[in-house]
Design an enzyme around this catalytic site. Structure first.
Site, PDB file in Angstrom:
ATOM      1  N   TYR A  29       1.239  -1.379   0.114  1.00 35.47           N
ATOM      2  CA  TYR A  29      -0.491  -0.167  -0.524  1.00 35.47           C
ATOM      3  C   TYR A  29       0.853   1.232  -0.376  1.00 35.47           C
ATOM      4  CZ  TYR A  29      -3.891  -3.336   1.105  1.00 35.47           C
ATOM      5  OH  TYR A  29      -4.703  -4.662   1.347  1.00 35.47           O
TER       6      TYR A  29
ATOM      7  N   GLU B 133      -1.571 -17.606  -9.548  1.00 38.34           N
ATOM      8  CA  GLU B 133      -0.635 -16.153  -9.828  1.00 38.34           C
ATOM      9  C   GLU B 133       0.724 -17.080  -9.431  1.00 38.34           C
ATOM     10  OE1 GLU B 133      -0.951 -12.082  -9.913  1.00 38.34           O
ATOM     11  OE2 GLU B 133      -2.692 -12.278 -10.847  1.00 38.34           O
TER      12      GLU B 133
ATOM     13  N   ASN C 181     -11.813  -0.141  -5.710  1.00 40.11           N
ATOM     14  CA  ASN C 181     -11.750  -0.818  -7.087  1.00 40.11           C
ATOM     15  C   ASN C 181     -12.756  -1.064  -7.698  1.00 40.11           C
ATOM     16  OD1 ASN C 181     -10.112  -1.287  -9.603  1.00 40.11           O
ATOM     17  ND2 ASN C 181      -8.683  -3.106  -8.413  1.00 40.11           N
TER      18      ASN C 181
ATOM     19  N   CYS D  72      -5.676  -5.226  -7.889  1.00 36.82           N
ATOM     20  CA  CYS D  72      -4.918  -4.891  -6.047  1.00 36.82           C
ATOM     21  C   CYS D  72      -4.692  -5.449  -5.314  1.00 36.82           C
ATOM     22  CB  CYS D  72      -6.835  -3.357  -6.116  1.00 36.82           C
ATOM     23  SG  CYS D  72      -8.063  -4.764  -6.399  1.00 36.82           S
ATOM     24  N   HIS D  73      -5.293  -6.784  -5.931  1.00 38.74           N
ATOM     25  CA  HIS D  73      -4.938  -7.878  -4.891  1.00 38.74           C
ATOM     26  C   HIS D  73      -3.712  -8.882  -5.213  1.00 38.74           C
ATOM     27  CE1 HIS D  73      -4.939  -9.169  -9.345  1.00 38.74           C
ATOM     28  NE2 HIS D  73      -3.803 -10.474  -9.201  1.00 38.74           N
TER      29      HIS D  73
END
Lengths: 201, 166
Positions: free
Chosen positions: A124, A182, A147, A155-156
């Site tokens: 952040y 991912e 978002n 944003c993850h």
């Protein structure tokens, strides 16, 4: 009676007449249904759930007016790319996020977030810094929670500064899922499980 | 505050539709069924369906918030009446199968007779009241007339349908 076909036909006529500018459809995903809306400049909204939230509808209405219409063809490319992403066949999106109607800081935070690559993570504080105010980490967290285009604006991939997961608009389990999809599971998620209570369930 | 995945917005049936999508999702099946009963033919019903929603989008916003349903019925009825002025439909019983009435006491034959013998305005009154079960107040709203006139129109339509079936 197949109303979906009738809806598609209605949508294409409405679009030709300039009566509708935002196409939406519900897309199935491993995280449940996603409400996906696509406008003339890209993907306007992705919502966790089959129906958009009040805030999302208000924003799309404010920017594009009432011409928001169920239209599988109009939302098809975004739907396909999301599907490919969830099947591990896509790492970047060709469809663009449309962040119109958001505040300036929120928009800068989301643009900074959009540059975090597949499988990478940041904090952040770092996105706050890139948005022009390093000390606004908390505000950056707020911006990310609102978002309107999660997954495409990833944003993850933004975590708390200590390495814990932080929050997620779609629920912390969705964030864990996307990170592990991912290829970033064990360390971050195990630590997060110990330190972040799961308020999503 | 976390928002749980899959959590929908609160349902507000009393609130008017704010987007075309909300209008479509709430009323498309109902308007299609009405169009089938009014026209008695699949292809005509689909045209009427498209024309009704497109006209609603063009005329947006609805005259009164929270009353979009009656507004749509009214548009559909007017379109059907206009379409009728241009051509009299040729209808077979087979065409009516998808429009089979849901109410006791009204048979497909009644509906076939209605489509065959009634002018579009009276047919709308017949379908709304005898087939769909709308109360006279709503029939009046849709047809843009008084409740009394709506009763008269339905009763006239019923008489004609019965006569046609004798």
């Amino acid at each position: 009676v197949n109303t979906l076909e009738l809806r598609d036909r209605l949508a294409s006529r409405a679009r030709r007449e300039g009566l509708a500018s935002v196409a939406y459809q519900t897309v199935d995903s491993p995280l449940g249904p996603l409400w996906v809306a696509v406008g003339p400049r890209g993907v306007v909204a992705i919502h966790y759930g089959a129906e958009p939230s009040e805030a999302e509808i208000e924003r799309v209405l404010r920017v594009y007016g009432p011409g928001i219409i169920p239209d599988r063809r109009g939302a098809a490319q975004a739907a396909r790319e999301l599907d490919e992403y969830f099947h591990g066949r896509r790492r970047t999106f060709d469809v663009q996020p449309d962040l119109a109607g958001l505040g300036e800081f929120t928009s800068r935070v989301l643009h900074a977030t959009a540059r975090v690559g597949y499988g990478q993570v940041t904090t952040y504080r770092e996105v706050a810094r890139r948005a022009g105010n390093e000390r606004a980490a908390r505000a950056a967290g707020g911006a990310l929670r609102s978002n309107p285009v999660p997954i495409i604006v990833p944003c993850h991939r933004v975590l708390a500064t200590g390495g814990t997961l932080g929050g997620y608009g779609g629920g912390i389990r969705a964030k864990e899922f996307l990170l592990s999809l991912e290829g970033r599971d064990s360390t971050v998620t195990d630590r997060a499980r110990r330190t972040v209570p799961d308020r999503a369930r | 505050v976390e928002v749980g995945a899959g959590e929908g917005p609160p349902v507000r049936p009393d609130r008017g539709a704010r987007t075309f999508g909300e209008l479509i999702e709430r009323y498309d099946r109902e308007i299609l069924a009405y169009a089938l009963r009014l026209t008695g033919r699949r292809a005509d019903a689909e045209d009427l369906f498209q024309e009704t929603f497109l006209a609603a989008f063009r005329a947006w916003p609805p005259p009164r918030r929270g009353n979009e349903r009656a507004w749509l019925y009214r548009i559909a009825t007017n379109k059907a009446v206009d379409g009728e002025r241009r051509r009299r439909p040729a209808v077979s019983i087979d065409d009516l199968a998808p429009a089979a009435p849901e109410r006791d006491g009204v048979t497909m034959l009644d509906l076939a007779a209605a489509v065959r013998v009634l002018p579009a305005g009276q047919r709308a009154a017949f379908v709304l009241h005898a087939v769909n079960g709308h109360p006279y107040t709503e029939v009046a709203q849709v047809l843009g007339c008084t409740e009394e006139a709506a009763r008269a129109r339905v009763s006239e339509a019923m008489k004609k349908v019965r006569r046609a079936l004798q």
